[in-house]
Design an enzyme around this catalytic site. Structure first.
Site, mmCIF file in Angstrom:
data_model
loop_
_atom_site.group_PDB
_atom_site.id
_atom_site.type_symbol
_atom_site.label_atom_id
_atom_site.label_comp_id
_atom_site.label_asym_id
_atom_site.label_seq_id
_atom_site.Cartn_x
_atom_site.Cartn_y
_atom_site.Cartn_z
ATOM 1 N N SER A 1 101.018 70.281 15.964
ATOM 2 C CA SER A 1 101.049 71.581 15.293
ATOM 3 C C SER A 1 101.386 72.689 16.302
ATOM 4 C CB SER A 1 99.665 71.817 14.653
ATOM 5 O OG SER A 1 99.438 73.164 14.376
ATOM 6 N N HIS B 1 99.742 80.025 25.266
ATOM 7 C CA HIS B 1 99.137 79.749 23.960
ATOM 8 C C HIS B 1 97.670 79.366 24.136
ATOM 9 C CE1 HIS B 1 98.964 78.501 19.745
ATOM 10 N NE2 HIS B 1 98.142 77.553 20.183
ATOM 11 N N LYS C 1 105.428 74.666 16.990
ATOM 12 C CA LYS C 1 105.607 76.121 16.870
ATOM 13 C C LYS C 1 106.066 76.732 18.189
ATOM 14 C CE LYS C 1 101.497 76.552 15.292
ATOM 15 N NZ LYS C 1 100.256 76.466 14.592
ATOM 16 N N ARG D 1 95.105 70.571 6.030
ATOM 17 C CA ARG D 1 94.098 70.092 7.002
ATOM 18 C C ARG D 1 92.839 70.945 6.925
ATOM 19 N NH1 ARG D 1 96.998 70.612 12.350
ATOM 20 N NH2 ARG D 1 94.996 70.024 13.212
ATOM 21 N N ASP E 1 104.486 72.849 9.502
ATOM 22 C CA ASP E 1 103.142 72.977 10.077
ATOM 23 C C ASP E 1 102.258 73.852 9.188
ATOM 24 O OD1 ASP E 1 101.059 72.856 12.142
ATOM 25 O OD2 ASP E 1 101.475 74.994 12.311
#
Ligand code: URA
Length: 435
Positions: A183, A82, A187, A168, A161
């Protein structure tokens, strides 16, 4: 439980317990807490922070707000990567086939891009026919058969999220380490991988502007993964200039293929190789990063990584002919070249601006509903530290819309600095944090 009491507690810097955090998340998902109270909670959490335990409770509540995938039934150890988001960051298209060709099972769920961080799902949609809209059972079948699946993220993963992130984004509460960590990890755990490697970007084109905050975020990501029983590692890499030289969807597919063909040894290659090595290390297919890198370099030079990309494209109904014929990829109608009007060392890129210029060409979305121009984008010809002669090419710019092309050029003209003296090297890999 009273929502106002929870907001006041956080406002007064008191730690929240699991039930209080769960109350906020449940209320966000079922709509019982209005946006103004959620926004107020987010601002209190942004300003006063969340401790490690609160961050874990928040991650857990967001994780359990939706579907959680697991791969236990297919008996494969899966690994994922990620990135916190950067410009010209197409490492996924390089390292996924590379580590998969080394026996790692890569299950990658990617989102569509918003703003200047391109989403892998968008890049893949530049490959004619490539189908990313695959359900979990089909993805499991692909992993079983060819050890790789690159698919679009299911909308039911960590729905809390999505709600909080949208708030946000418009309330100035994005750049908070605990909020970012919860967050991302909610995920990632929901997508079911056994091990996760994070690429935490640092610099003027990233959320984390300095290495200390990137380290803090990395440690929090790893500590959260450990709490969920997942192995993880983090590579902190520079985003003071675009990672690759090609920005845009077709363009990034081309650069990824050129890299898999072993034609480039640039920053994009070096970071892909380090992240790939960390993935192999996390699933114990390499005993050290050095060994992982050696294995990675080998599958690039013997063509196995490229073969795997071809197998992946065919398996997901794409046209693998694109590997040898880039003219099969979407292209834009108009192009222009931006030449330097002065000489000097390229000393600074404003990476945010380059990302914004690429969005302006049509290569990215300003709004969720925008349709991407898959052929649009930018090619960069100089890296930080290169000497630029007056009249040298700095950028090629592509777009299907003439006005957008001009707007992008105008943004690019203010995106770099030249200087008389050679600037210090912009180090690519700033730190590696292993489990
Ligand atoms: N990426 C995410 O998924 N979440 C954040 O909060 C920031 C970056």
């Amino acid at each position: 439980m009273n929502t106002i009491d929870i907001i006041i507690k956080k406002r007064d810097k008191l730690p929240l317990n699991e039930n209080e955090i769960k109350h906020i998340i449940t209320g966000a998902v079922n709509g019982s807490i209005p946006d103004y109270q959620l926004s107020s909670f987010l601002m209190a959490a942004f300003i006063n922070g969340l401790n490690e335990e609160e961050t874990f409770f928040l991650t857990k509540s967001m994780l359990y707000s939706g579907e959680i995938i697991d791969f236990k039934d297919i008996e494969k150890t899966t690994v994922d990567k990620h990135s916190t988001g950067g410009v010209a960051d197409t490492t996924t298209l390089i390292l996924s086939p590379a580590v998969s060709s080394l026996g790692a099972s890569v299950m990658k769920m990617s989102g569509r891009g918003l703003g200047f961080s391109g989403g892998t799902a968008d890049k893949l949609s530049a490959i004619p026919g490539f189908d990313t809209e695959i359900d979990v059972d089909k993805a499991k079948e692909y992993i079983k058969n060819i050890d790789i699946a690159l698919v679009s993220q299911s909308s039911n993963l960590a729905p809390a999220d999505k709600i909080l992130y949208a708030l946000r984004d418009v309330t100035g509460t994005v750049e908070s380490i605990p909020l970012i960590a919860s967050s991302i990890v909610s995920k990632k755990i929901a997508t079911g991988a056994d091990a996760i490697v994070f690429d935490v970007k640092c610099g003027n084109g990233a959320f984390m502007k300095d290495v200390e905050s990137a380290r803090e975020l990395s440690k929090m990501l790893i500590s959260l993964c450990t709490k969920f029983g997942k192995k993880s590692a983090s590579v902190i890499s520079s985003m003071n200039q675009p990672l690759g030289n090609f920005i845009g969807n077709s363009l990034e597919v081309i650069e990824a293929i050129e890299t898999l063909k072993g034609k480039t040894e640039n920053d994009l290659y070096h970071l892909s190789s380090m992240l790939g090595a960390a993935m192999l290390y996390c699933i114990e297919k390499a005993s050290s990063l050095e060994e992982g890198k050696k294995q990675f370099d080998e599958v690039i030079s013997n063509g196995k990584a490229l073969e795997k990309l071809s197998a992946l494209i065919k398996n997901q109904n794409g046209n693998a002919e694109i590997i040898n014929d880039y003219s099969l990829l979407p292209s834009s109608k108009y192009s222009t070249v931006f030449y330097s009007t002065e000489s000097g060392y390229l000393s600074h890129y404003d990476t945010d601006k380059i990302g914004m210029a690429s969005v302006e060409t049509g290569a990215g979305r300003k709004e969720k509903s925008d349709i991407i121009d898959l052929g649009a984008g930018i090619i960069i010809h100089k890296r930080i530290g290169d000497y630029v002669e007056k009249g040298d090419k700095l950028f090629d710019v592509y777009s299907s819309d003439k006005n957008k092309l001009e707007n992008a050029v105008s943004i690019l003209s203010a995106s770099f600095k030249l200087s008389d003296t050679k600037p210090p090297e912009d180090k690519l890999i700033l730190d590696i944090i292993l489990p």
